[in-house]
Design a protein around this motif. Structure first.
Motif, PDB file in Angstrom:
ATOM      1  N   GLY A   1      38.881  40.747  34.884  1.00 15.28           N
ATOM      2  CA  GLY A   1      38.686  39.421  35.442  1.00 15.28           C
ATOM      3  C   GLY A   1      40.022  38.710  35.393  1.00 15.28           C
ATOM      4  O   GLY A   1      40.763  38.834  34.411  1.00 15.28           O
TER       5      GLY A   1
ATOM      6  N   LEU B   1      39.191  31.212  38.081  1.00 13.80           N
ATOM      7  CA  LEU B   1      38.816  32.600  38.281  1.00 13.80           C
ATOM      8  C   LEU B   1      39.164  33.039  39.697  1.00 13.80           C
ATOM      9  O   LEU B   1      38.813  32.375  40.671  1.00 13.80           O
ATOM     10  N   TYR B   2      39.865  34.157  39.806  1.00 11.73           N
ATOM     11  CA  TYR B   2      40.221  34.700  41.114  1.00 11.73           C
ATOM     12  C   TYR B   2      39.171  35.734  41.533  1.00 11.73           C
ATOM     13  O   TYR B   2      38.866  36.657  40.780  1.00 11.73           O
ATOM     14  N   ARG B   3      38.616  35.575  42.726  1.00  7.55           N
ATOM     15  CA  ARG B   3      37.563  36.468  43.202  1.00  7.55           C
ATOM     16  C   ARG B   3      38.021  37.411  44.313  1.00  7.55           C
ATOM     17  O   ARG B   3      37.543  38.543  44.397  1.00  7.55           O
TER      18      ARG B   3
ATOM     19  N   GLU C   1      26.704  36.829  37.621  1.00  8.45           N
ATOM     20  CA  GLU C   1      28.139  37.083  37.701  1.00  8.45           C
ATOM     21  C   GLU C   1      28.477  38.453  37.130  1.00  8.45           C
ATOM     22  O   GLU C   1      27.844  38.921  36.181  1.00  8.45           O
ATOM     23  N   ASN C   2      29.449  39.102  37.731  1.00 11.33           N
ATOM     24  CA  ASN C   2      30.024  40.338  37.211  1.00 11.33           C
ATOM     25  C   ASN C   2      30.492  40.119  35.772  1.00 11.33           C
ATOM     26  O   ASN C   2      31.120  39.108  35.462  1.00 11.33           O
TER      27      ASN C   2
ATOM     28  N   ASN D   1      34.290  39.264  35.194  1.00 16.11           N
ATOM     29  CA  ASN D   1      34.657  37.890  35.531  1.00 16.11           C
ATOM     30  C   ASN D   1      34.110  36.904  34.511  1.00 16.11           C
ATOM     31  O   ASN D   1      34.810  35.974  34.077  1.00 16.11           O
TER      32      ASN D   1
ATOM     33  N   ARG E   1      27.010  38.068  43.909  1.00 22.51           N
ATOM     34  CA  ARG E   1      26.937  36.831  43.126  1.00 22.51           C
ATOM     35  C   ARG E   1      26.245  35.718  43.902  1.00 22.51           C
ATOM     36  O   ARG E   1      25.442  34.957  43.339  1.00 22.51           O
TER      37      ARG E   1
ATOM     38  N   GLU F   1      35.155  39.119  47.156  1.00 24.20           N
ATOM     39  CA  GLU F   1      34.687  39.061  45.764  1.00 24.20           C
ATOM     40  C   GLU F   1      34.942  40.366  45.018  1.00 24.20           C
ATOM     41  O   GLU F   1      34.249  40.705  44.062  1.00 24.20           O
TER      42      GLU F   1
END
Length: 322
Positions: free
Chosen positions: A147, A154-156, A113-114, A117, A79, A160
């Motif tokens: 996600g 948002l928790y990464r 971004e994934n 997520n 990311r 990540e």
């Protein structure tokens, strides 16, 4: 004349969509085209760039109106650097610096971004997770990803990699997902459902049970999760049993998530949107039986609300910096 707009790009193994919006989640314009990974990344990237230029022109807008670009794509990806690292559905996209390419072409910031997520943020902001502080979004498609929203953010994770629930092992052996037999993805995903179906159909045939899915296999067709869903909706008892089995395994995954993270809501995309309670009711029964009662009572388990729009809206959330 609109002051500024955002461009969203949702890249999948089958199709890519490009959208323009001045007030997400509403769209001003949209186009999609086959990604065709076999042709490599340059083919699709050229079409992405062309689409953004043409959509802006069709809206009477110049590049000066473009505020940012957001890209939602399955991982693995980086990311921060904006590089795509050959996801399973885009295996020819090895080390593609998409952020750099699009920023050079359009002169505006680009975020990558994934998709899990980005989808979590989209459902939290505009869909079934709206109003919650703690929410989990599951992408239940060919694979199983998640996600996680904690305290509204948002928790990464440290590297990540937070939310890779599909890699969790449910059983010592079983269907394969994430290159791991018996994984959550192997049991509770579209790809996993197809693997389960092959076993169930073989056993059913020995008992003399009739299923339209068996007929499809005998004709040389490769089954898909959609085939199983369609058969179940037409009353095929074997297909309905396969979906209940998948729902039961999904429930085991949800119970683990609920015990660890204590969310207010778990929102599930993909199969859950198409199958509804035929998939989710078996899952809810397992949660009721296996999760801690206080945590289970506090958590709603719902299908995603954004439906087929989720990829578009997720990409716009990335463009707005999540």
């Amino acid at each position: 004349m609109r002051d500024r707009v955002w461009a969203g790009v949702d890249i999948g193994g089958t199709k890519t969509a490009v959208v323009i919006s001045s007030a997400p989640p509403a769209l001003l314009s949209r186009v999609e085209f086959p990604t065709l990974p076999v042709k490599g990344p340059t083919y699709a990237i050229d079409l992405i760039q062309k689409a953004i230029h043409e959509l802006l022109t069709s809206l009477g807008l110049g590049l000066g109106s473009l505020a940012a670009i957001g890209v939602s794509c399955g991982g693995p990806l980086d990311r921060v650097s904006g590089v795509i690292h050959a996801p399973p559905n885009l295996q020819t996209w090895a080390n593609v610096p998409l952020k750099e390419i699009l920023e050079r072409e359009f002169g505006v910031p680009c975020g990558l971004e994934n998709d899990a997520n980005a989808g979590a943020v989209a459902e939290h902001r505009y869909g079934a997770g709206k109003g919650t502080r703690n929410m989990i979004f599951l992408t239940m498609g060919t694979g199983l990803g998640s996600g996680i929203i904690i305290d509204g953010h948002l928790y990464r994770g440290a590297s990540e990699m937070g939310g890779e629930i599909g890699h969790l092992r449910l059983t010592r052996s079983g269907p394969v997902g994430y290159n791991k037999a018996g994984s959550a993805e192997g049991w509770a995903s579209g790809g996993g459902m197809v693997q389960v179906a092959s076993r169930v159909l073989a056993a059913s045939a020995k008992r003399g049970e009739i299923s339209c899915l068996t007929n499809a296999i005998e004709k040389g067709r490769e089954l898909s999760a959609r085939d199983i869903a369609d058969a179940a909706q037409h009353g095929d008892a074997v297909a309905q049993r396969i979906i209940r089995m998948t729902g039961t395994r999904l429930g085991q995954v949800l119970a683990i998530l609920i015990d660890i993270l204590n969310p207010e809501r778990i929102v599930i995309g993909g199969l859950a949107m198409r199958l509804g309670d035929s998939l989710l009711e078996p899952a809810r029964k397992v949660v009721e039986r296996e999760a801690l009662a206080q945590a289970a009572t506090a958590c709603q388990i719902l299908p995603a609300e954004l439906g087929e729009r989720i990829g578009d809206i997720a990409a716009l959330c990335v463009a707005q910096g999540l």
